[in-house]
Structure formats: C-alpha cells, structure tokens
Design an enzyme around this catalytic site. Sequence first.
Site, short mmCIF file in Angstrom:
data_model
loop_
_atom_site.label_atom_id
_atom_site.label_comp_id
_atom_site.label_asym_id
_atom_site.label_seq_id
_atom_site.Cartn_x
_atom_site.Cartn_y
_atom_site.Cartn_z
N GLU A 83 -48.19 -33.05 2.29
CA GLU A 83 -49.58 -32.85 2.69
C GLU A 83 -50.26 -34.18 3.05
O GLU A 83 -51.47 -34.35 2.87
CB GLU A 83 -50.39 -32.11 1.61
CG GLU A 83 -49.83 -30.73 1.32
CD GLU A 83 -50.66 -29.92 0.34
OE1 GLU A 83 -51.84 -30.27 0.13
OE2 GLU A 83 -50.13 -28.94 -0.22
N ASP A 125 -58.34 -21.17 3.34
CA ASP A 125 -56.94 -21.03 3.74
C ASP A 125 -56.85 -20.15 4.99
O ASP A 125 -57.36 -20.50 6.03
CB ASP A 125 -56.15 -20.48 2.55
CG ASP A 125 -54.65 -20.73 2.66
OD1 ASP A 125 -54.13 -20.77 3.77
OD2 ASP A 125 -54.00 -20.86 1.60
N ASN A 133 -46.53 -23.85 9.47
CA ASN A 133 -47.42 -23.19 8.52
C ASN A 133 -48.03 -21.96 9.20
O ASN A 133 -47.33 -21.22 9.87
CB ASN A 133 -48.48 -24.17 8.00
CG ASN A 133 -49.05 -23.75 6.66
OD1 ASN A 133 -48.31 -23.33 5.77
ND2 ASN A 133 -50.37 -23.84 6.50
#
Length: 282
Positions: A118, A193, A99
């Site tokens: 997730e 984020d 990620n």
Amino acid sequence: MRPGPEVAVRERAELGEGPTWDAAAGRLIWVDVLSSRVHTYDPADGRRTVTTTEQHVGAAKPRAGGGLVVNLRDGIGLYDADGTFSWLAREPVSGRRGNDAAVSPDGALWAGTMRYDEAEGGGNLSRFAPDGTATGVLDAVTVSNGTGWSPDGRLMYYIDTPTLRIDVFDVDGERVLGRRPFAVVEPGSGWPDGLTVDADGCVWVAFWDGAAVRRYAPDGRVDRIVHLPVRRPTACVFGGAGLRDLYISTARTGLDAPHPLSGSLLVLPDAGRGLPGVPFAG
C-alpha cells in the site's frame, strides 16, 4: 421499520470484494482477492460455484458473450464461457496487483491497481477497450477502489481509499475531466472502499473498518447509514429481482478476532433501485 442486513452466503473469505450482478445469468459474482477465487451465487435457487484463478484476483465482471473478465495480479485476463483462459493485457509490475474494477456504460473495463504494501502512489487506474487497448486515466493512486457512473452517464465517481474522499469527474466520451471532491469522509468513520450508484443517482459506499454502508445523496450529503455486524465491508451492488436488494461483500483479513460473519456475503433486502449493469464488451 426497514429490514436489516441478512446473510446471503455464509463464507470465510479472506478479502471478499467486488460484488457484481450478472443479469444474463441471474447471479451474483464476487471475488476473494487473497484466496484467488471467483464466487457466484444464484439467489433464486441458492446455487453456488467457486473457481480458482492462477493469481490474486481483484475483480471479476461478466462479458457480453459469456465468461468473465478478471483484474489479476499481472493484468487483465479473459475466461470464455467454457473456462478457457487468455490474457487481454498483461503487464506485470513487481509488488503490485489488480484491485477493484468497473465496466463503464460503453462496455469498457476501468481497472485499478495497488501495491501489496500500500505504498503511496504505487497504483493507477486504466481504461481497457474491448480489444485490449489500454489508456491511462490516473497515475500515483494508492489504493484504487470504488468506481461508478451516474444514471445519465455524465459523471464518474471514484475512490482512492487513503484520501478519505469520494471524488467525482465529468465524463467526456472516453475521458474524465474536472476531478473534485464529491464527499469528504469524517475521520474515524472508517475507510471508503467499493461503491455503487443507484437509479436515483445516490452513491452507496462500503466503509472498511467502519462496519457500515453509507448512502450519499446526489448533492454529497449522507442520507442513510446501514450498520453491519462485521467490521470490514468492502463493496456493494444491487441485484436480484428488480435490482432491489443490496449485496455487500466483506473481509476477515487482518482481524485478530473476526466476527463469525466476516468474509460472508450479506444482503440488505429491498434497499432501493439499482442500475442495470453493463457487461464487458470484449
């Protein structure tokens, strides 16, 4: 009146992520994770490139000698300036992918992972030295996201999105210590984020499902909110002349009726002063 966000690149990225300013090339780099693409954009002349990677790509950062380092599904890859690919560190884990990632002031890559489903605690954060040596930093991470350092390099900020926190660590050489909350996100504001730190030590955070970027002062207070037309901004970085413009990546994945600009690269002109980025030393 402050200028509002504008469209830098109109795009339909599924999961636009990780904007990074490449000072040597004078261009913006970002990825579309789920489409396995690395995009570049030169704001001076509008020139763009799109490169397809062999796997889902969570982040792409410039290398000191040219080319890119990429956080892929199965590990860390290297692209030379001529496009030749090689693995720096490969460790595939079923159901997991790379990620967000960031390059620390000493030129190392700090790369995070997450599970596709997730699942809680299914990811991690690791430090990769230029020779590929990996050091585990955090285990049992769920969605490893924004990572950045204070202007003096003494603090590291970090987001594991589902915690609804921006955390801060003390930096001791290659280690980080003393994890503690820098800011706690109010439920309903969206999910923190990606982040970037500016030259004044403020932390800018993109809020997934929050349609905004928020700036946190060095004491953790929200002192500015930039509202966006899209629901899912993912990350932000300063770039362009003088590092004055804030570029914001966005996503359209999972939305039944995405805004026409969802997946585009946005820009907030003259938003502040960014910190010069450091290329990966490997």
